[in-house]
Motif scaffolding. Structure first.
Motif, PDB file in Angstrom:
ATOM      1  N   PHE A 182      39.667 -44.710  -6.147  1.00 46.55           N
ATOM      2  CA  PHE A 182      40.617 -44.774  -7.260  1.00 46.55           C
ATOM      3  C   PHE A 182      41.381 -46.084  -7.226  1.00 46.55           C
ATOM      4  N   LEU A 183      41.910 -46.464  -8.395  1.00 45.70           N
ATOM      5  CA  LEU A 183      42.739 -47.646  -8.538  1.00 45.70           C
ATOM      6  C   LEU A 183      43.906 -47.274  -9.448  1.00 45.70           C
ATOM      7  N   TYR A 184      45.108 -47.276  -8.870  1.00 46.59           N
ATOM      8  CA  TYR A 184      46.316 -46.898  -9.605  1.00 46.59           C
ATOM      9  C   TYR A 184      47.037 -48.150 -10.091  1.00 46.59           C
ATOM     10  N   ASP A 185      47.221 -48.255 -11.412  1.00 48.68           N
ATOM     11  CA  ASP A 185      47.931 -49.378 -12.023  1.00 48.68           C
ATOM     12  C   ASP A 185      49.418 -49.024 -12.080  1.00 48.68           C
ATOM     13  N   VAL A 186      50.227 -49.706 -11.289  1.00 49.19           N
ATOM     14  CA  VAL A 186      51.648 -49.357 -11.202  1.00 49.19           C
ATOM     15  C   VAL A 186      52.400 -49.688 -12.486  1.00 49.19           C
ATOM     16  N   HIS A 187      51.852 -50.609 -13.284  1.00 44.81           N
ATOM     17  CA  HIS A 187      52.533 -51.021 -14.517  1.00 44.81           C
ATOM     18  C   HIS A 187      52.329 -50.003 -15.644  1.00 44.81           C
TER      19      HIS A 187
ATOM     20  N   TYR B  32      48.600 -52.926  -7.822  1.00 48.62           N
ATOM     21  CA  TYR B  32      47.728 -51.753  -7.811  1.00 48.62           C
ATOM     22  C   TYR B  32      47.837 -51.033  -6.476  1.00 48.62           C
ATOM     23  N   ILE B  33      47.455 -49.770  -6.495  1.00 52.12           N
ATOM     24  CA  ILE B  33      47.211 -49.008  -5.270  1.00 52.12           C
ATOM     25  C   ILE B  33      45.728 -48.636  -5.283  1.00 52.12           C
ATOM     26  N   ALA B  34      44.993 -49.084  -4.279  1.00 52.64           N
ATOM     27  CA  ALA B  34      43.577 -48.731  -4.154  1.00 52.64           C
ATOM     28  C   ALA B  34      43.442 -47.650  -3.103  1.00 52.64           C
ATOM     29  N   GLY B  35      42.478 -46.752  -3.307  1.00 53.55           N
ATOM     30  CA  GLY B  35      42.323 -45.687  -2.324  1.00 53.55           C
ATOM     31  C   GLY B  35      41.049 -44.910  -2.487  1.00 53.55           C
ATOM     32  N   LEU B  36      40.904 -43.887  -1.677  1.00 46.55           N
ATOM     33  CA  LEU B  36      39.710 -43.046  -1.719  1.00 46.55           C
ATOM     34  C   LEU B  36      40.067 -41.608  -1.396  1.00 46.55           C
TER      35      LEU B  36
ATOM     36  N   THR C  56      39.602 -32.350   3.170  1.00 41.66           N
ATOM     37  CA  THR C  56      39.614 -33.423   2.167  1.00 41.66           C
ATOM     38  C   THR C  56      40.696 -34.414   2.553  1.00 41.66           C
ATOM     39  N   VAL C  57      40.309 -35.698   2.680  1.00 43.27           N
ATOM     40  CA  VAL C  57      41.200 -36.751   3.140  1.00 43.27           C
ATOM     41  C   VAL C  57      41.536 -37.674   1.969  1.00 43.27           C
ATOM     42  N   PHE C  58      42.827 -38.006   1.834  1.00 46.02           N
ATOM     43  CA  PHE C  58      43.310 -38.933   0.810  1.00 46.02           C
ATOM     44  C   PHE C  58      43.888 -40.165   1.504  1.00 46.02           C
ATOM     45  N   LYS C  59      43.450 -41.374   1.060  1.00 41.23           N
ATOM     46  CA  LYS C  59      43.966 -42.608   1.644  1.00 41.23           C
ATOM     47  C   LYS C  59      44.325 -43.585   0.529  1.00 41.23           C
ATOM     48  N   GLY C  60      45.408 -44.351   0.735  1.00 46.31           N
ATOM     49  CA  GLY C  60      45.827 -45.334  -0.252  1.00 46.31           C
ATOM     50  C   GLY C  60      46.376 -46.582   0.410  1.00 46.31           C
ATOM     51  N   ALA C  61      46.287 -47.724  -0.296  1.00 46.78           N
ATOM     52  CA  ALA C  61      46.819 -48.992   0.227  1.00 46.78           C
ATOM     53  C   ALA C  61      47.238 -49.861  -0.953  1.00 46.78           C
TER      54      ALA C  61
END
Length: 580
Positions: free
Chosen positions: A123-128, A215-219, A200-205
């Protein structure tokens, strides 16, 4: 990413002369030349440029500048300058832009290949915009696409056990607060990628741009209980690197079972005349064809589905995120045309391209289960072959045989299309069985299949008095145009007795020199058109009309296999019961 270099030219509004720019652009423009900038443009570009300046157009456009009698393409943008009497022209050389685009495309391909090594959703979260884009969800209960973050959080919460929902809320809170790196896990399979997943594992950076989080990228990935099923991992075809038959079939069946109210389209893809490719260019080239075709299919399908090798020269595509028939047509057309372009001159002849035949069917519109869906798609593949190959056919009840007829008659198209991998005995038994117990097979399909299985360059059938061509089959049959076929029919009318001496019903010419001297004009005509070996059959069809069938070897003398003569005779028996 390295920023692309562009040039800014300060230009006087009064006379369009360049007032200042960077050293590289001065060198390009030849610093001592103070003529208007459009004097360095072709006439059409100069007219358009002056119009854009007058209208104060702000969008990007293409313009050509002449340097040493050559035209150099630039991407251009006009911008007002703060000082009166001037405007700014931004120029970016188009060749540099295309090179950068190629690099980015390669980088995306590399990243996609790496991502596919993992059973993860990215996933890619757009903070704007407070939206999140999802990738790689083809094998899950989620869907690829863009969501408002709150909507996506609620989708995940709906699948999460009550006692662990706080972990999910905390993860999304950290995402919105732009925490550097963060992760959490829940003791449950909420994606249904695999029934043996235990966690189920959630990771973000955070992804920074000029020290600011953009952005926040994760899986999102699953962990498995290997002890309960050590073979949970996906299975790949070793030659092409895509899913193998077992894996793609399992995915298709799981998709239908887990999404009973959503459309799933399967497409069976077959490489036309693939056996001839192997025979003509060798098995190493055949492997290259399979690898290239598989990559083309993966690229064209993109994130709308999954591709697997079903066996031999057949592939199965499972489309999970097709939005319309037009979308599906565009994907199928892209697959077909890209293969044509990749293998120009590598088709059945030196002047033709490699082609694909494709048949599709959609759940739940066309069938209520995977097995029936596959059989309907298989029928469409069969029809694509019958209609001349190099095409796709999407099942439509208004245009094709009713579903119950396809299923009750047990017409399985790919069994026909794969006859080239069978022995002549199996192929003929298959044809006879279908003719007696299944849906009738068109005569053209019978002769196409016979030519492919027995590796015959060309089969021609002429009927009536005077003779007219009614059937043409074989990998090289298309090399002869309609005029040549008409000439051949006329020659057969004139020299039929010489072609079949002593009123025999068939005759073998391992070398055309054995044709009787009385038919020497016909013999010379055959040599002129590169037909060096020949078998001639005479028979009557079901209407009682006389027919002449030619088995031709083009470009090479052939010592016809005497053991195969029984197959030729049996083919004649089959055709004798048809109205040709």
């Amino acid at each position: 990413m390295k920023e692309l270099e562009y040039h800014e030219l300060l230009i006087a509004k009064a006379n369009h002369r360049v007032v200042s720019t960077d050293p590289k652009m001065y060198a390009f423009l030849e610093e001592d030349d103070h003529s208007p900038i459009e004097d360095r443009m072709p006439y059409d570009d100069a007219v358009r440029f002056r119009r854009f300046v007058a209208l104060e157009v702000e969008g990007w456009f293409v313009v050509r500048l002449i340097k040493d009698a050559e035209e150099v393409y630039f991407y251009a943008q006009l911008k007002n300058d703060d000082s009166d009497g001037y405007f700014v022209l931004r120029l970016m050389e188009l060749s540099a832009l295309l090179k950068e685009h190629h690099k980015l495309t390669q980088k995306i391909s590399y990243n996609e290949a790496i991502f596919k090594l993992f059973d993860s959703i990215f996933f890619l979260y757009d903070v704007h915009s407070d939206t999140i884009k999802i990738f790689g969800a083809e094998r899950s209960l989620l869907k690829n696409g863009e969501y408002p973050l709150e909507d996506f959080k609620n989708i995940i919460l709906q699948r999460t056990p009550e006692d662990q929902k706080s972990k999910i809320r905390d993860f999304f809170t950290k995402m919105q607060s732009k925490t550097g790196r963060f992760e959490t896990s829940i003791d449950s399979d909420i994606l249904s990628l695999n029934s043996n997943a235990t966690k189920t594992v959630f990771k973000g950076a955070s992804v920074y741009n000029n020290l600011v989080v953009d952005y926040i990228a994760g899986l999102i990935q699953q962990e498995y209980d290997h002890s309960s099923n050590p073979e949970h991992a996906r299975l790949f075809d070793p030659l092409t690197g895509i899913a193998n038959k077992s894996d793609i079939t399992s995915f298709a069946m799981s998709r239908i079972a887990e999404h009973p109210n959503e459309e799933t389209t399967i497409a069976i893809v077959d490489i036309d005349f693939f056996k001839n490719e192997n025979d003509r260019y060798g098995h190493q080239f055949g492997d290259v064809v399979l690898q290239t075709v598989s990559q083309i299919l993966v690229d064209e399908v993109g994130d709308t589905g999954e591709v697997g090798r079903f066996g031999g020269d057949e592939f199965l595509i499972v489309f999970t995120q097709i939005t319309s028939k037009d979308d599906l047509r565009a994907r199928l057309r892209g697959c077909k045309n890209s293969v044509n372009s990749a293998f120009r001159g590598k088709g059945p002849t030196d002047t033709t391209s490699l082609t694909l035949s494709i048949g599709t069917a959609t759940f739940p519109k066309d069938a209520s289960n995977y097995d029936d869906l596959f059989r309907i798609a298989d029928y469409c593949l069969y029809m694509a072959k019958f209609k001349g190959r190099n095409r796709y056919i999407m099942y439509e009840k208004e245009r094709h045989a009713p579903v119950n007829e396809i299923l009750s008659k047990n017409l399985i198209g790919s069994q026909l299309s794969k006859r080239a991998d069978k022995s002549p005995d199996e192929m003929l038994i298959d044809i006879i069985y279908q003719q007696k117990h299944g849906l009738p097979i068109p005569v053209q399909t019978v002769t196409d299949t016979f030519a492919s299985t027995c590796n015959i360059d060309s089969i021609k059938i002429f009927k009536g008095n005077p003779k007219k061509l009614v059937i043409s089959s074989g990998a090289k049959a298309s090399e002869e145009n309609d005029l040549l076929d008409d000439e051949k029919a006329a020659f057969i009318d004139k020299y039929e007795n010489e072609l079949l001496p002593d009123k025999q019903s068939f005759y073998i010419y391992n070398q055309i020199q054995r044709i009787a001297d009385e038919a020497s004009p016909f013999k010379e005509w055959l040599k002129e058109h590169n037909i060096l070996s020949l078998i001639v059959f005479k028979f009557t069809d079901v209407t009682g009309d006389d027919c002449i069938m030619l088995f031709e070897s083009l470009g090479f003398r052939t010592q016809w296999n005497q053991l195969h003569l029984k197959y030729y005779h049996l083919l004649v028996d089959i055709l004798s019961e048809e109205n040709l």
